[in-house]
Design a protein around this motif. Structure first.
Motif, PDB file in Angstrom:
ATOM      1  N   ILE A   7       0.847  -1.194   0.000  1.00  0.00           N
ATOM      2  CA  ILE A   7       0.000   0.000   0.000  1.00  0.00           C
ATOM      3  C   ILE A   7       0.883   1.244   0.000  1.00  0.00           C
ATOM      4  O   ILE A   7       1.969   1.249   0.588  1.00  0.00           O
ATOM      5  CB  ILE A   7      -0.918   0.013   1.249  1.00  0.00           C
ATOM      6  N   ALA A   8       0.399   2.289  -0.651  1.00  0.00           N
ATOM      7  CA  ALA A   8       1.058   3.597  -0.588  1.00  0.00           C
ATOM      8  C   ALA A   8       0.043   4.636  -0.152  1.00  0.00           C
ATOM      9  O   ALA A   8      -1.164   4.444  -0.332  1.00  0.00           O
ATOM     10  CB  ALA A   8       1.645   3.975  -1.942  1.00  0.00           C
ATOM     11  N   ILE A   9       0.519   5.708   0.440  1.00  0.00           N
ATOM     12  CA  ILE A   9      -0.337   6.819   0.869  1.00  0.00           C
ATOM     13  C   ILE A   9       0.175   8.091   0.224  1.00  0.00           C
ATOM     14  O   ILE A   9       1.383   8.375   0.264  1.00  0.00           O
ATOM     15  CB  ILE A   9      -0.343   6.959   2.400  1.00  0.00           C
ATOM     16  N   VAL A  10      -0.742   8.852  -0.380  1.00  0.00           N
ATOM     17  CA  VAL A  10      -0.384  10.140  -0.976  1.00  0.00           C
ATOM     18  C   VAL A  10      -1.079  11.228  -0.166  1.00  0.00           C
ATOM     19  O   VAL A  10      -2.307  11.275  -0.091  1.00  0.00           O
ATOM     20  CB  VAL A  10      -0.820  10.214  -2.457  1.00  0.00           C
ATOM     21  N   GLY A  11      -0.283  12.078   0.460  1.00  0.00           N
ATOM     22  CA  GLY A  11      -0.818  13.135   1.309  1.00  0.00           C
ATOM     23  C   GLY A  11      -0.468  12.876   2.761  1.00  0.00           C
ATOM     24  O   GLY A  11      -0.928  11.900   3.353  1.00  0.00           O
ATOM     25  N   ALA A  12       0.359  13.742   3.332  1.00  0.00           N
ATOM     26  CA  ALA A  12       0.802  13.572   4.722  1.00  0.00           C
ATOM     27  C   ALA A  12       0.458  14.810   5.546  1.00  0.00           C
ATOM     28  O   ALA A  12       1.243  15.261   6.376  1.00  0.00           O
ATOM     29  CB  ALA A  12       2.302  13.289   4.774  1.00  0.00           C
TER      30      ALA A  12
END
Length: 329
Positions: A7-12
Motif C-alpha cells: 500500500i502507498a499513501i499520498v498526502g501527509a
C-alpha cells in the motif's frame, strides 16, 4: 487480511498522517511509500518509522508493481488528477472525502475505474464505525420499528477552512450515514446557511432531506459552537437510538419512547434508556482493513464510487439551495 499487500499513501497532512500511523500499525514494512508534494513532510513521516520510504512525487508509486492500492489524502481539489494517474497505473484507490469537488468529475473517475476494472473507495469513515454498523443491524431486526426520522448535529468551534464551507467539511459524514440507513435517495432537498467569519463561506448550515416512505432527515453543522457535539438521533415508531460520539462512555443508547395509536386514541409510551454495546474497534483501521480486503478478494467496497456520487449529488443540490437563498436576499 493479508499483511503482504503493498500500500502507498499520498498526502501527509493532518488526516493523511492518521492514515500513515494506522497503515504502519496494520502493515509494517508493506506500507511501501508515503508521498507528499511538500518535501518538508518527510520529517513527520520518519517519526512514525524510519523504514517508511518517503517520496515527493508519484513516479515511484506508479512504477512499483508491488503497490496494489493507494490511499489518497491530498486536498480535495487534487483528488481527481491524482486518482486518474493512480488508476491508469493499474492500482486501486481509497480517496478521502469528498471523492471530488464535482459530481461530473466523480462520474468520470468511476467510469474510468470501471473501464480499467479497478476499485474506487471513498473514506466515509463513519460507515466503518462499530456503533453505526450496530444501529444498522438493529434497525434491520426491527428494534425501533418503522424508520421515520433522522437528525444529526455535528458542531464545534472548529478549524476554519478557506477552501470549503461547513457543509462540505462536516456534512458528508452525516449524509453518508443517512444514505446507508435509508438505503435510498432523497426525493426532495432543501438547505440554508450563513457566513459570518469569511464572505461566501458558510459557517453554519441546515439541510433537510425527504426520502420515500415518509422518511425525513435534517443535518445541522456548524463550526461556530461553544463545545463539540456529535449527536445522531434515529427515530422509529417503536423507539429511538441516540449516538453521541463526543461522549467518553455510553455513546449509543436505545430509548423505548414514542406514540401508539389505539383505536384512534394516540398515547405516549416511554421507559428508561438502555446502553447498547458494540465492538470496540477503531473506524479508520476498519476502513483500511476493508480496503485491503476488497483488493485481495476482489470485493465491492461498502463506500464505493457510486455511493460517493450519491453523497456528492446531495451536497451539490444543497449548495445550490443555499446559494439561491443568499442571492435572493
Amino acid at each position: 487480511m493479508d499483511k503482504n499487500t503493498g500500500i502507498a499513501i499520498v498526502g501527509a497532512g493532518r488526516w493523511g498522517m492518521n492514515h500513515v500511523k494506522t497503515a504502519y500499525q496494520l502493515l509494517g514494512k508493506n506500507l511501501l511509500y508515503v508521498c507528499d508534494f511538500n518535501p518538508a513532510a518527510e520529517k513527520k513521516v520518519k517519526e512514525v518509522s524510519s523504514e517508511i520510504n518517503f517520496v515527493s512525487e508519484l513516479g515511484p508509486i506508479i512504477q512499483d508493481k508491488n503497490v496494489k492500492g493507494v490511499i489518497i489524502a491530498t486536498p480535495a481539489e487534487t483528488h481527481y488528477d491524482v486518482a486518474v494517474k493512480i488508476l491508469e497505473a493499474g492500482k486501486d484507490v481509497l480517496i478521502e472525502k469528498p471523492l471530488t469537488l464535482y459530481v461530473e468529475d466523480a462520474e468520470k473517475l468511476v467510469d474510468l475505474a470501471d473501464s480499467l476494472k479497478r476499485k474506487v473507495m471513498v473514506g466515509h469513515i463513519l460507515l466503518y464505525h462499530p456503533a453505526i454498523i450496530k444501529i444498522k443491524q438493529l434497525i434491520g431486526e426491527g428494534k425501533i420499528g418503522t424508520l421515520q426520522y433522522i437528525y444529526s448535529n455535528r458542531l464545534n468551534l472548529g478549524a476554519i477552512r478557506s477552501e470549503e464551507n461547513i457543509l462540505w467539511s462536516f456534512a458528508p459524514h452525516d449524509i453518508s450515514i443517512i444514505q446507508y440507513l435509508t438505503e435510498s435517495n432523497p426525493v426532495e432537498i432543501s438547505a440554508s446557511g450563513a457566513s459570518f467569519v469569511q464572505n461566501n463561506i458558510e459557517d453554519t448550515t441546515i439541510t433537510y432531506l425527504s426520502y420515500p416512505n415518509n422518511v425525513h432527515a435534517h443535518i445541522f453543522v456548524s463550526w461556530l459552537h461553544p463545545f463539540k457535539e456529535q449527536r445522531l438521533v434515529i427515530i422509529g415508531n417503536k423507539g429511538m437510538f441516540v449516538f453521541e460520539d463526543s461522549l467518553k462512555t455510553d455513546k449509543l443508547k436505545f430509548y423505548e419512547k414514542g406514540f401508539s395509536n389505539l383505536d384512534g386514541n394516540i398515547q405516549k409510551f416511554e421507559s428508561d434508556f438502555e446502553v447498547v454495546q458494540y465492538d470496540d474497534k477503531a473506524p479508520l483501521q476498519e476502513e483500511q482493513k476493508h480496503f485491503i480486503d476488497c483488493i485481495e478478494n476482489n470485493l465491492k467496497p461498502l463506500t464505493d464510487g457510486r455511493h460517493a456520487i450519491e453523497v456528492l449529488s446531495i451536497l451539490e443540490e444543497a449548495t445550490k439551495k443555499i446559494k439561491n437563498k443568499v442571492d435572493s436576499y
